[in-house]
Design an enzyme around this catalytic site. Structure first.
Site, mmCIF file in Angstrom:
data_model
loop_
_atom_site.group_PDB
_atom_site.id
_atom_site.type_symbol
_atom_site.label_atom_id
_atom_site.label_comp_id
_atom_site.label_asym_id
_atom_site.label_seq_id
_atom_site.Cartn_x
_atom_site.Cartn_y
_atom_site.Cartn_z
ATOM 1 N N LYS A 81 0.838 -1.203 0.000
ATOM 2 C CA LYS A 81 0.000 0.000 0.000
ATOM 3 C C LYS A 81 0.870 1.249 0.000
ATOM 4 C CE LYS A 81 -3.889 2.016 2.626
ATOM 5 N NZ LYS A 81 -4.744 1.845 3.840
ATOM 6 N N SER A 156 -9.640 2.298 3.149
ATOM 7 C CA SER A 156 -8.839 3.061 2.208
ATOM 8 C C SER A 156 -7.907 2.200 1.352
ATOM 9 C CB SER A 156 -7.982 4.061 2.987
ATOM 10 O OG SER A 156 -7.083 3.375 3.860
ATOM 11 N N SER A 180 -9.657 -0.387 7.330
ATOM 12 C CA SER A 180 -9.196 -0.235 5.947
ATOM 13 C C SER A 180 -8.479 -1.441 5.368
ATOM 14 C CB SER A 180 -8.291 1.002 5.830
ATOM 15 O OG SER A 180 -9.050 2.167 6.036
#
Length: 509
Positions: A81, A156, A180
């Site tokens: 990420k 997210s 998330s």
């Protein structure tokens, strides 16, 4: 073998690498080819690191050929990420304010990935500074859900979840501040794990809310999550919140769970995390999963955590308050974007205002303003202080619940993936997607989302398992047991059923 490489689990791929039936270069190239073929539709990746990934793969192959003793995951590719800093590789946190920034150091978890020989395929898309539940707040465009390209992949960390679900990567790293990792896992049919707070080093994570942020695994199986969790977890003296204790045996717990015996285990159903507001198909799959656990010998009990009702409200005061403080460093002076005012004097204050106005998106600005207000003189005790008191009550609810149950369970998210734009203009409706996941972050306990079927709309749903702090092994045992039982019922893993949907069929060609 090479045509099927991307469909292997990380553990299966690791076994193939170990027995020589495939090389890391072949495996890495297969995933890079997959990214090239489908990511134009998905937008899972913000940066793809072809050359570096292949160089790492070649080095692992050479070391394996020389007879070196390697980590079990050596040579297995991974995606990271874009909120995790990577030396020499762009890190943007999904924001224009960090566009083009190349970090001079690696996060601790990245150091551990590199030391173990995992080729890093690239950096995955995300809501800007991890603020969002749909990956619609990325400054670099939406990521699409592989199950239906018109729907969100969660947030997210939608990029990491979509990459794993679409077979672009067997493993990925996500971060979880209010759900998330777990919420994207639920809506993409992947396994998402939020470790105990402090169980994985936060050194090198671009902070949103320091008391809530936690990195963890995104995978297609519980066993893969256990392997990755054990690799990236453990004490880090550079992180003052890191737990200085040995991790429990996660891989062994997953192995025991997969054997299918949960006799004597008490599973607590959280009364406040179900019922009104939950999609009918989500609730139906949850009840079916409870029956699966009961059939494996688990005792199902109902527990009440009354202050969970206030978790969402407390979170959306604590998180923006910490975010407003953490994001103050992005001022146009030291690194990242710098915008000078179009007219008038060039002062520090005016450069800061111009830079932050141009560099931050609407959701980031919204949360900074809310957090700054909650921390302001005259309002601190009424808002931020009161939210912290609720946080303490939620922690006590967990303590009481865990005297009656070994793990707690709920649906991971109240609905399946919604369509793009459906909730974008209603921030409160968007925030409700995290209603079931937020309590774990406020209390620091570990949580896992395991795919537990398709809702009536044909989209995946998730089953959330929560365990006491530092007892992450419990959720791996339960998660692996449920996964094995469901796959026996289905006849195959959930993600192999995705081609029934038109969009996934197109991506799989």
């Amino acid at each position: 073998m090479t045509s099927d490489i991307t469909r292997l689990s990380a553990a299966e791929l690791a076994a193939a690498l170990a027995d020589g039936s495939v090389t890391s270069v072949e495996a890495t190239q297969a995933h890079l080819d997959r990214i090239a073929a489908v990511d134009g539709d998905l937008n899972s990746f913000l940066h793809v690191s072809d050359a570096d990934a292949l160089a790492t793969a070649a080095e692992v192959d050479a070391r394996r050929a020389a007879g070196e003793d390697l980590h079990v995951l050596a040579g297995v590719p991974i995606a990271v990420k874009d909120v995790v800093v990577t030396k020499g590789m762009p890190t943007t946190a999904g924001s224009k304010i960090l566009e083009g920034w190349i970090p001079p150091y690696d996060a601790t978890l990245v150091e551990r990935l590199k030391a173990a020989g995992l080729p890093i395929l690239g950096k995955t898309n995300m809501d800007e500074f991890a603020m969002g539940s749909s990956t619609e707040h990325s400054a670099y465009g939406n990521t699409r859900n592989p199950w239906d390209l018109e729907r969100i992949p969660g947030g997210s960390g939608g990029g990491s979840a979509a990459a794993v679900a679409a077979f672009e990567a067997p493993l990925a790293i996500g971060t979880d501040t209010g759900g998330s990792i777990r919420q994207p896992g639920a809506v993409t049919g992947t396994v998402g794990v939020k470790p105990t707070y402090g169980g994985v080093s936060r050194y090198g994570l671009i902070a949103m809310a320091s008391s809530l942020d936690q990195a963890g695994p995104v995978t297609r199986t519980v066993a893969d999550a256990a392997l990755l969790h054990e690799l990236i977890g453990g004490h880090d003296p550079r992180d003052s919140t890191s737990i200085d204790e040995p991790m429990p045996g996660l891989v062994e717990a997953a192995r025991q769970g997969a054997a299918g015996d949960l006799s004597g285990l008490r599973v607590g159903v959280v009364k406040e995390l179900s019922g009104e507001g939950y999609q009918a198909g989500v609730s139906a799959r949850f009840e079916e999963s409870l029956e699966q656990l009961r059939s494996l010998g688990a005792e199902i009990v109902e527990v009440s955590c009354p202050h969970f009702t206030y978790a969402l409200d407390a979170y959306y005061l604590i998180m923006p308050s910490e975010a407003s403080s953490n994001l103050a460093k992005f001022d146009g002076m030291r690194f990242g974007l710098r915008v000078e005012p179009a007219d008038g004097p060039v002062t520090a204050e005016r450069v800061m205002a111009a830079t932050r106005g141009a560099g931050f998106g609407d959701e980031v600005k919204r949360r900074i303003i809310l957090g700054t207000y909650a921390l302001s003189a005259g309002y601190y005790d009424a808002y931020y202080g009161s939210a912290q008191k609720i946080r303490t009550l939620i922690q006590r609810d967990f303590d009481a619940a865990f005297t009656r149950a070994d793990v707690l369970v709920s649906p991971t998210a109240p609905t399946t993936a919604f369509k793009f734009g459906e909730k974008l203009d209603d921030p409160l409706a968007m925030y409700l997607n995290d209603v079931a996941t937020i309590p774990a972050n406020l209390a620091g306990v570990p949580g896992m989302s395991v795919p537990n079927g398709l809702s009536d709309d044909g989209l995946p749903v998730g089953f959330q398992i929560l365990a006491p702090a530092k007892a992450d092994d419990r959720m791996y045992r339960v998660g692996a047991a449920l996964e094995a039982a469901l796959e026996k019922t289905w006849g195959a893993p959930l993600l192999t059923r995705a081609p029934e949907l038109k969009t996934m069929t197109e991506l799989s060609r």
